[in-house]
Design a protein around this motif. Sequence first.
Motif, PDB file in Angstrom:
ATOM      1  N   LEU A 176      -3.901  -1.950  -1.065  1.00  0.00           N
ATOM      2  CA  LEU A 176      -3.042  -0.767  -0.972  1.00  0.00           C
ATOM      3  C   LEU A 176      -1.836  -1.046  -0.075  1.00  0.00           C
ATOM      4  CD1 LEU A 176      -5.610   2.157  -0.637  1.00  0.00           C
ATOM      5  CD2 LEU A 176      -4.393   1.381  -2.666  1.00  0.00           C
ATOM      6  N   GLN A 177      -2.058  -1.786   1.008  1.00  0.00           N
ATOM      7  CA  GLN A 177      -0.958  -2.115   1.896  1.00  0.00           C
ATOM      8  C   GLN A 177       0.058  -3.010   1.197  1.00  0.00           C
ATOM      9  OE1 GLN A 177      -0.282  -0.935   5.072  1.00  0.00           O
ATOM     10  NE2 GLN A 177       1.663  -1.922   4.561  1.00  0.00           N
ATOM     11  N   GLU A 178      -0.449  -3.957   0.398  1.00  0.00           N
ATOM     12  CA  GLU A 178       0.456  -4.844  -0.336  1.00  0.00           C
ATOM     13  C   GLU A 178       1.270  -4.061  -1.363  1.00  0.00           C
ATOM     14  OE1 GLU A 178       0.296  -8.956  -3.008  1.00  0.00           O
ATOM     15  OE2 GLU A 178      -1.468  -8.287  -1.894  1.00  0.00           O
ATOM     16  N   LEU A 179       0.600  -3.129  -2.037  1.00  0.00           N
ATOM     17  CA  LEU A 179       1.303  -2.295  -3.010  1.00  0.00           C
ATOM     18  C   LEU A 179       2.340  -1.426  -2.308  1.00  0.00           C
ATOM     19  CD1 LEU A 179       1.696  -1.243  -5.847  1.00  0.00           C
ATOM     20  CD2 LEU A 179      -0.283   0.240  -5.544  1.00  0.00           C
ATOM     21  N   ASP A 180       1.978  -0.920  -1.156  1.00  0.00           N
ATOM     22  CA  ASP A 180       2.912  -0.141  -0.345  1.00  0.00           C
ATOM     23  C   ASP A 180       4.151  -0.966  -0.021  1.00  0.00           C
ATOM     24  OD1 ASP A 180       4.065   1.738   1.259  1.00  0.00           O
ATOM     25  OD2 ASP A 180       2.641   1.565   2.907  1.00  0.00           O
ATOM     26  N   ASP A 181       3.945  -2.213   0.382  1.00  0.00           N
ATOM     27  CA  ASP A 181       5.067  -3.088   0.753  1.00  0.00           C
ATOM     28  C   ASP A 181       5.974  -3.363  -0.446  1.00  0.00           C
ATOM     29  OD1 ASP A 181       4.028  -3.192   3.291  1.00  0.00           O
ATOM     30  OD2 ASP A 181       3.033  -5.130   3.000  1.00  0.00           O
ATOM     31  N   ILE A 182       5.360  -3.563  -1.612  1.00  0.00           N
ATOM     32  CA  ILE A 182       6.145  -3.846  -2.821  1.00  0.00           C
ATOM     33  C   ILE A 182       7.050  -2.669  -3.159  1.00  0.00           C
ATOM     34  CG2 ILE A 182       6.026  -4.253  -5.313  1.00  0.00           C
ATOM     35  CD1 ILE A 182       3.311  -5.674  -4.738  1.00  0.00           C
ATOM     36  N   LEU A 183       6.463  -1.465  -3.159  1.00  0.00           N
ATOM     37  CA  LEU A 183       7.236  -0.280  -3.511  1.00  0.00           C
ATOM     38  C   LEU A 183       8.279   0.045  -2.455  1.00  0.00           C
ATOM     39  CD1 LEU A 183       4.367   1.902  -4.965  1.00  0.00           C
ATOM     40  CD2 LEU A 183       6.258   0.870  -6.213  1.00  0.00           C
ATOM     41  N   GLU A 184       7.967  -0.253  -1.212  1.00  0.00           N
ATOM     42  CA  GLU A 184       8.946   0.003  -0.158  1.00  0.00           C
ATOM     43  C   GLU A 184      10.142  -0.922  -0.306  1.00  0.00           C
ATOM     44  OE1 GLU A 184       9.127   0.684   4.679  1.00  0.00           O
ATOM     45  OE2 GLU A 184       7.244   0.192   3.678  1.00  0.00           O
ATOM     46  N   ARG A 185       9.879  -2.186  -0.645  1.00  0.00           N
ATOM     47  CA  ARG A 185      10.982  -3.127  -0.876  1.00  0.00           C
ATOM     48  C   ARG A 185      11.818  -2.689  -2.067  1.00  0.00           C
ATOM     49  NH1 ARG A 185       6.941  -7.071  -0.326  1.00  0.00           N
ATOM     50  NH2 ARG A 185       7.062  -7.508  -2.567  1.00  0.00           N
ATOM     51  N   GLN A 186      11.143  -2.199  -3.091  1.00  0.00           N
ATOM     52  CA  GLN A 186      11.838  -1.843  -4.323  1.00  0.00           C
ATOM     53  C   GLN A 186      12.645  -0.562  -4.175  1.00  0.00           C
ATOM     54  OE1 GLN A 186      11.904  -3.677  -7.074  1.00  0.00           O
ATOM     55  NE2 GLN A 186      13.188  -2.250  -8.208  1.00  0.00           N
ATOM     56  N   TYR A 187      12.060   0.434  -3.512  1.00  0.00           N
ATOM     57  CA  TYR A 187      12.668   1.760  -3.489  1.00  0.00           C
ATOM     58  C   TYR A 187      13.097   2.246  -2.111  1.00  0.00           C
ATOM     59  CZ  TYR A 187      10.571   2.156  -8.121  1.00  0.00           C
ATOM     60  OH  TYR A 187      10.218   1.959  -9.421  1.00  0.00           O
ATOM     61  N   ALA A 188      12.773   1.463  -1.078  1.00  0.00           N
ATOM     62  CA  ALA A 188      13.043   1.898   0.297  1.00  0.00           C
ATOM     63  C   ALA A 188      12.343   3.224   0.573  1.00  0.00           C
ATOM     64  CB  ALA A 188      14.540   2.026   0.565  1.00  0.00           C
ATOM     65  N   GLY A 189      11.179   3.400  -0.010  1.00  0.00           N
ATOM     66  CA  GLY A 189      10.396   4.621   0.182  1.00  0.00           C
ATOM     67  C   GLY A 189       8.941   4.256   0.331  1.00  0.00           C
ATOM     68  N   SER A 190       8.152   5.130   0.920  1.00  0.00           N
ATOM     69  CA  SER A 190       6.768   4.792   1.189  1.00  0.00           C
ATOM     70  C   SER A 190       5.862   5.235   0.053  1.00  0.00           C
ATOM     71  CB  SER A 190       6.315   5.447   2.494  1.00  0.00           C
ATOM     72  OG  SER A 190       6.399   6.853   2.382  1.00  0.00           O
ATOM     73  N   PHE A 191       4.722   4.562  -0.004  1.00  0.00           N
ATOM     74  CA  PHE A 191       3.725   4.819  -1.045  1.00  0.00           C
ATOM     75  C   PHE A 191       2.563   5.598  -0.438  1.00  0.00           C
ATOM     76  CE2 PHE A 191      -0.436   3.156  -2.362  1.00  0.00           C
ATOM     77  CZ  PHE A 191      -0.488   3.645  -3.644  1.00  0.00           C
ATOM     78  N   SER A 192       2.064   6.589  -1.150  1.00  0.00           N
ATOM     79  CA  SER A 192       0.873   7.296  -0.671  1.00  0.00           C
ATOM     80  C   SER A 192      -0.015   7.626  -1.854  1.00  0.00           C
ATOM     81  CB  SER A 192       1.261   8.585   0.054  1.00  0.00           C
ATOM     82  OG  SER A 192       1.949   9.461  -0.809  1.00  0.00           O
ATOM     83  N   LEU A 193      -1.304   7.485  -1.672  1.00  0.00           N
ATOM     84  CA  LEU A 193      -2.265   7.766  -2.735  1.00  0.00           C
ATOM     85  C   LEU A 193      -2.507   9.261  -2.846  1.00  0.00           C
ATOM     86  CD1 LEU A 193      -5.000   5.047  -2.221  1.00  0.00           C
ATOM     87  CD2 LEU A 193      -3.543   5.312  -4.204  1.00  0.00           C
ATOM     88  N   THR A 194      -2.318   9.816  -4.036  1.00  0.00           N
ATOM     89  CA  THR A 194      -2.652  11.221  -4.268  1.00  0.00           C
ATOM     90  C   THR A 194      -4.020  11.337  -4.935  1.00  0.00           C
ATOM     91  OG1 THR A 194      -1.492  11.144  -6.393  1.00  0.00           O
ATOM     92  CG2 THR A 194      -0.244  11.892  -4.484  1.00  0.00           C
ATOM     93  N   SER A 195      -4.456  10.245  -5.587  1.00  0.00           N
ATOM     94  CA  SER A 195      -5.778  10.208  -6.205  1.00  0.00           C
ATOM     95  C   SER A 195      -6.167   8.750  -6.367  1.00  0.00           C
ATOM     96  CB  SER A 195      -5.758  10.902  -7.576  1.00  0.00           C
ATOM     97  OG  SER A 195      -4.849  10.267  -8.434  1.00  0.00           O
ATOM     98  N   PRO A 196      -7.455   8.450  -6.406  1.00  0.00           N
ATOM     99  CA  PRO A 196      -7.870   7.053  -6.531  1.00  0.00           C
ATOM    100  C   PRO A 196      -7.567   6.503  -7.911  1.00  0.00           C
ATOM    101  CG  PRO A 196      -9.759   8.520  -6.689  1.00  0.00           C
ATOM    102  CD  PRO A 196      -8.586   9.375  -6.296  1.00  0.00           C
ATOM    103  N   ALA A 197      -7.262   5.204  -7.951  1.00  0.00           N
ATOM    104  CA  ALA A 197      -7.060   4.556  -9.243  1.00  0.00           C
ATOM    105  C   ALA A 197      -8.364   4.626 -10.024  1.00  0.00           C
ATOM    106  CB  ALA A 197      -6.627   3.105  -9.034  1.00  0.00           C
ATOM    107  N   SER A 198      -8.286   4.982 -11.286  1.00  0.00           N
ATOM    108  CA  SER A 198      -9.504   5.168 -12.061  1.00  0.00           C
ATOM    109  C   SER A 198     -10.160   3.824 -12.369  1.00  0.00           C
ATOM    110  CB  SER A 198      -9.206   5.940 -13.345  1.00  0.00           C
ATOM    111  OG  SER A 198      -8.176   5.301 -14.072  1.00  0.00           O
TER     112      SER A 198
END
Length: 337
Positions: A176-198
């Motif tokens: 999740l932290q790695e995914l957060d870092d990827i999206l932050e680099r891409q969008y300059a915004g933070s990632f947060s889980l609203t529901s678990p990946a199925s």
Amino acid sequence: MSDQEQVTVDGLERAAIFMMSLGEKEAAAIIRYMEPKEVQRVGSAMAALSHVTHEQIDRVLGSFAEAVERETALGLDSEEYVRNTLVEAFGVEKAVNLIDRILTKPNSKGIESLKWLDPRAIAEIFRFEHPQIVSIVLSYLDNDQAAEVLKYFPEERRADVLMRIATLDGVQPSALQELDDILERQYAGSFSLTSPASGGKETAANILNFLDADAEQKITEAIQKVDEALAEEIQNLMFVFSNLLDVDDRGIQTLLREVPSDTLLLALKGADQDVQNKIFKNMSKRAADMLRDDLEAKGPVRLSEVEEAQKAILAVAKRLADEGEIALGGSGGDEFV
């Protein structure tokens, strides 16, 4: 209306005509309750509408035809109508991103924004990331969008990603932290889980359902070489054309109203007799006789064309099931609706 005329306008175009026939505020009120991919589909269809006749409106709207005659937005510029409607529904800030997605190009932030992006763009973002990260991302997307994204990955990576989806059981914090870092680099915004990946085997099977037959076969064969039992479990969960036998008559009738006649003809060309009989049973005698004649008259067709048509019909069936219009398990009455 003839049986042929009934299938000339598909469900998406009917929805677009209906929305364009409403005032902007009324259409916006409906859009607020739609999922991202639904807004994208209907918005794109609305923007593409042209030369809508009164006859089409009468066929699509039925009992609403009189109201449409009193107040119609079909004469307005389509793009301007879409812009105004989305602004009314979501406000200026959110609508700008959505308008870019529908009318120009994607421009959004956050994990939820992936649902608004073109599949090719998502594949480019995660092309060089670890397959486990890709599997988590695809598990968050709708199955049809996930399948489209998977098509843009190299063939040798697809089976690996799908196996990871099938065996996904919870998500490690480090991932999740790695995914957060990827999206932050891409969008300059933070990632947060609203529901678990199925994830899981059912998700993997559903994604495979939306791939073309050739890609599906190659991925399945690749999984079989690594884990034959897993491949069999995934295949058992897939919804294939012969499974239409399990759909009740009411559901088949609803499905047929959404399927273009040329697609149905191609799909039945390669279907077994039981499936053909199921379809014929749920059509009027005249329409069934016409379809039988067309099947007999149609020459040989490529297997790939038949499989593509069957996939298209299955995609419609799964969409209708998701919308609660039909049940894929087979329960209900036999009456025509």
